[in-house]
Design an enzyme around this catalytic site. Sequence first.
Site: not given
Length: 995
Positions: A688, A691, A696, A710, A818
Site C-alpha cells: 500500500i 517509503g 508497507v 512495514k 521526520d
Amino acid sequence: MLLFLPLLLSLLFPPLPTLSVNQEGLYLQHFKNSLDDPDSTLSSWNVHNDTPCSWFGVKCDATSNVVHSIDLSSKNLAGPFPIGLCRLPNLTFLSLYNNSINSTLPPSLYECQHLEHLDLAQNLLTGALPSTLPDLSNLKYLDLTGNNFSGEIPDTFGRFQKLEVLSLVFNLFDSTIPPFLGNISTLKMLNLSYNPFHPGRIPPELGNLTNLEVLWLTECNLFGEIPDSLGRLKKLTDLDLAINNLNGPIPASLSELTSVVQIELYNNSLTGELPPGMSNLTRLRLLDASMNQLSGQIPDELCRLQLESLNLYENNFGGSLPESIANSPNLYELRLFRNKLTGVLPQNLGKNSPLKWLDVSSNQFSGSIPPTLCEKGQTEEILMIHNYFSGEIPASLGECHSLTRVRLGHNRLNGEVPVGFWGLPHVYLMELVENELSGPIAKTIAGAANLSLLIIAKNNFTGSIPEEIGGVESLMEFSGADNGFSGPLPQSIVRLGQLGTLDLHNNELSGELPNGIQYWTKLNELNLANNQLSGKIPDGIGNLTVLNYLDFSGNRLSGRIPVGLQNMRLNVFNLSNNRLSGELPPLFAKEIYKNSFLENPGLCGDVEWLCDCRAKVKSQGYIWLLRCIFILAGLVFVVGVVWFYLKYKNFKKANRAIDKSKWTLMSFHKLGFSEYEILDCLDEDNVIGTGASGKVYKVVLTSGEVVAVKKLWRGKVKECENDDVEKGWVQDDGFEAEVDTLGRIRHKNIVKLWCCCTARDCKLLVYEYMPNGSLGDLLHSSKGGLLDWPTRYKIALDAAEGLSYLHHDCAPAIVHRDVKSNNILLDGDFGARVADFGVAKVVDATGKGPKSMSVIAGSCGYIAPEYAYTLRVNEKSDIYSFGVVILELVTGRLPVDPEFGEKDLVKWVCTTLDQKGVDHVIDPKLDSCYKEEVCKVLNIGLLCTSPLPINRPSMRRVVKLLQEVGTEKHPQTAKKEGKLSPYYYEDTSDHGSVA
Ligand SMILES: *[C@@H]1O[C@H](CO)[C@@H](O)[C@H](O)[C@H]1NC(C)=O
Ligand SMILES: *[C@@H]1O[C@H](CO)[C@@H](O)[C@H](O)[C@H]1NC(C)=O
C-alpha cells in the site's frame, strides 16, 4: 464695556486645555494618542504644561527648552513607529527599546535628520530596512536587535557617515553579509548575530573597519576560512564568530589583535593547531574555541596570559595540560571536556586562581584529583566524568561549601568519601557512579539541603542507608544500584516528597518496605530488584499515580498482590521471583503479564501459566495433573498434524525466499496472530505504500483483523536528491532496544506498534492499520476536498497532541525527526495518529560523523533551517516540521513544489502573505466561513516555522494554542512571548548522561 468682553468670554469659555502646551508638546500628544499604553506610563504627559520638558521620558535643552531626547524603553507601549516625532526639530536621542512597536519603518526617515541615537531593539517591527536610513547623516547609534526585519541589508548601508554602532541581531535577514559594510569606517560595533542568512563567507573587507571594537557574527551561516584581514582590527576587543561552519585553520594574523579581550570561535569546523604568537594577546581574558576539530597540544604560551576563562572542549587536543596553567592568577573557568588529553592535572590547580568551573570530563586524565581545587573557596562545579582518575576524593573537597555540581563518575576513585562531602549545603548533583568508592553514606548527608540527584550506583558502598536521608527534602533521584548496601530502608525515606526515582537494585537490603510509601506522590521509577526484602507489598503502592517503572523482582516479598496495582499504568512491572501468594488480580490474568509474575510458587489464577486457584485442594492434585497430561498430549498431536500440514503447504510455495526459522519476534501487545501468518501475506499485491526505508503492506489476518506491515531493508536509499539528504540503515544494536521503547508507548494519537520481527537482513514492523491512509496522500490527491476545515483542524490538534506526548510525557523525550504529512495517519473517523516516530532515529545512521546525531534526517521542505548547518536535532526541529504540516493543511499545497521555484512552502507562504494577502494563501477548497479560524491556525503554523528555534513554541504550547482557536474564547496571544534573553543560549546543562 468692550473692555470686559475678553474677560467675559474667558469666563464663559475657559481656554481649551490643548492650547497651553507648545508645538513640540502637541507633536508628543499626537504620538501618545497613536499608542496603546496599558501601564499609563504617559499619564504625566499633561497638556496643561507649557512645554513637555517635565514629561516622563522627555529631556530638553536646559537653556532653550527644546526637546532633544526621548527615552521610553521597556514601557509596554504598543503601536506604529512614531514618524511624527521627527518633526521635533532638535531630537537627537530616541529610544523605544523593548516595547511592542509593530509596524514597518517608513520608506523615508528624512525628517529625523538630527537623530544621533536610534534604539528600536526588542520590538515587533517588520518589513525591509529602508534604504534611506544612511541619509540620517548624524546617526551614530542604530540598534534594531530583536525585531522581525527581513530581506537584505540595503546596499546604501555602506554610506553611513558617522555610524559607530550597527546592531541587527535576532532578525530575519536572509541575504548574506554584504562586503560594503566594510566601508563604514567609523564603525566601532558590528553585531549581526542570529539571523537566518544564506550561507556566505566573512567579507575580507571587514578588515578595513580599523575602528572596530566589537565584531559579533554568531550563528550567521558563515562558511569558508576566517580572512587574514581581520588581523588588521587593532582596536578589536570582542571577536565572536561562534556557531557557524567556518573551516580551515585559525589564521596566524589573529595573534595581531593586540587589544582583544575575548575571542569566541566555538561550534565551527576549524582545524589545525592554535596559532603561534598568542602570547602577544596580552589583554586576552577569554578564549573559547570549543566544538571544532582543533588538534595538537594546548600551547604553554597560553599560560603566560592573564586568562580568566579557557574553553577548548570537544576538539582533538592531545598531550598533557601545561603544568603552568595552574599559575594563571585569574583563571575561574577551565573547560576541556571531550578531548584526548592525557597525564595528570597540575596538582596545584586552583591554588593560585579563584577556580569556579572545572570540566575535564571525557579525556584520558589519570592520577589523583588536585587537592587544591577549592583552595580559594569559590569552586562551584567539578566535572571529571569518564577519565582514569584514581586515588581518594581529597578531604579538602569535603569543606568546599561553594560546590553545586559534582560529577566524578566513571573513574577509578577508591577509598571512603570524605564525611563532609556528603553534606555540602549547595550541591544539587552528586554523581559518583562507577568508581571503586567504599564505606557508608555518612549521616552528615542531613545537611545536603539542595541535593536533588544522588547518583552513586556501581561502587562498593556498604552499610545501611542512614535515617538522615529523610532530611534531604529536595531529593528527586537516588540511584544507588549495584553496591553492598544492607539493612532495611529507613522509615524516614517516605518523607522524600520530591522523589521521582529510587533505584537500589542489586544490593543486600533486607527487612520490610517502609510504611507510608503512598507519600511518594512524584515517584516515577521504583527499582528494588535483587535484594532480600521481605514482608508484604504495601497497599499504598496503588496510590502512586505517576509510577511508571516498578521492579521488585528477586526479593522475598510475600502475601497477596495489592489490588490497587491494577489501576496503574506501568511500562515496566516485575514482581517475579518472590514469595507472593493468593489469587492474581483479574486484570493481570493475561499472557502479557506472565513475565511479571513468574517464579512465585504461591500465586494462582485463571490463566494457563498459573495453577487454578480452585484446583488447589491437594487430594485432587494428581488427578488434575493426569488430566493435564492427557489434554496436553492430545493438543500436541493435533498441533503437530496442523503444523505438518501448513509446513507442507508452505514448502510448496518454493518461491518464498524468506527463511522463516531465522525470524525473531518482539511483541508489545497480546497478539492474535503469529509472525508466520504475516510473512505469508507479504505479497506484492498487498503493497500500500513505499517509503524511504522500505515497503508497507496491508495484511488481512485469518481472524479478520487488519494490520500494516512495514518491511525495512538494509541499505541506503536516497530520499531527497537535491539536498543530499540520505536515509540509510546501518545495522544497529540499539534497534531492538529502541523499538522496544516505542512499542510500549500508548497514546490515542500515536500509531500502535504491535510487534517487530527481525531476521538477518530484514526487519518487519507490524502496526495497527489506518484505513484512511496518510494525511499527505489524502490532502494532496484529488480527494483533498474531502477534508473540510473542521476535519483538518481536528487532524492538526490530534497530531499536535501525539507529538506533545513524545516531547513532554516520555522520559527520555522522543524526538520524531521526520514529522511530515505522510507520517500522520488517519483512522476510520479521520482521527490522526503520528507514525514512524523515533524509528528514524535508529534507522538513520550514515556514519558521516562521529556522533550519531550528526546525521541529517528528515524530508525536503520539512527540515528546520538551523538543522542544515548545526546538525543539532531537538524538539524544536520537530516543531518546525509540524509547522510545515499546519501550512499544508491551511494551503493545501505540497511542502516543496516546482511552482514555488527556489522557495519551499514556508517561504512561499511568507512572501505571498506579504505581497498578495492572506486570501492567496488559504486553500481555495476551504469554505470561506471558516476564514477567521483558518487564519489563526495559519498564525500558529508560522510561529512553529520561525527561523529562530527560540521563537517556536513548545509542542505543549502548540496544543494549547490550537485548543484556544477551537474554543474561540481567548484572543491570540502576542508573538512576543518567544523572545527570550540571550541567557537562554547559555545552556547550563552538561554534555553527558545525567539528568
Ligand atoms: C499593533 O498594535 C496595536 C496595539 O496593540 C494593534 O491595535 C494593532 O492591530 C497592531 N498592528 C499590527 C499590524 O499588528
Ligand atoms: C535646534 O535646531 C535648529 C535648526 O535645526 C538650530 O538652529 C537650533 O540652534 C537648535 N537649537 C538648539 C537649542 O539646539
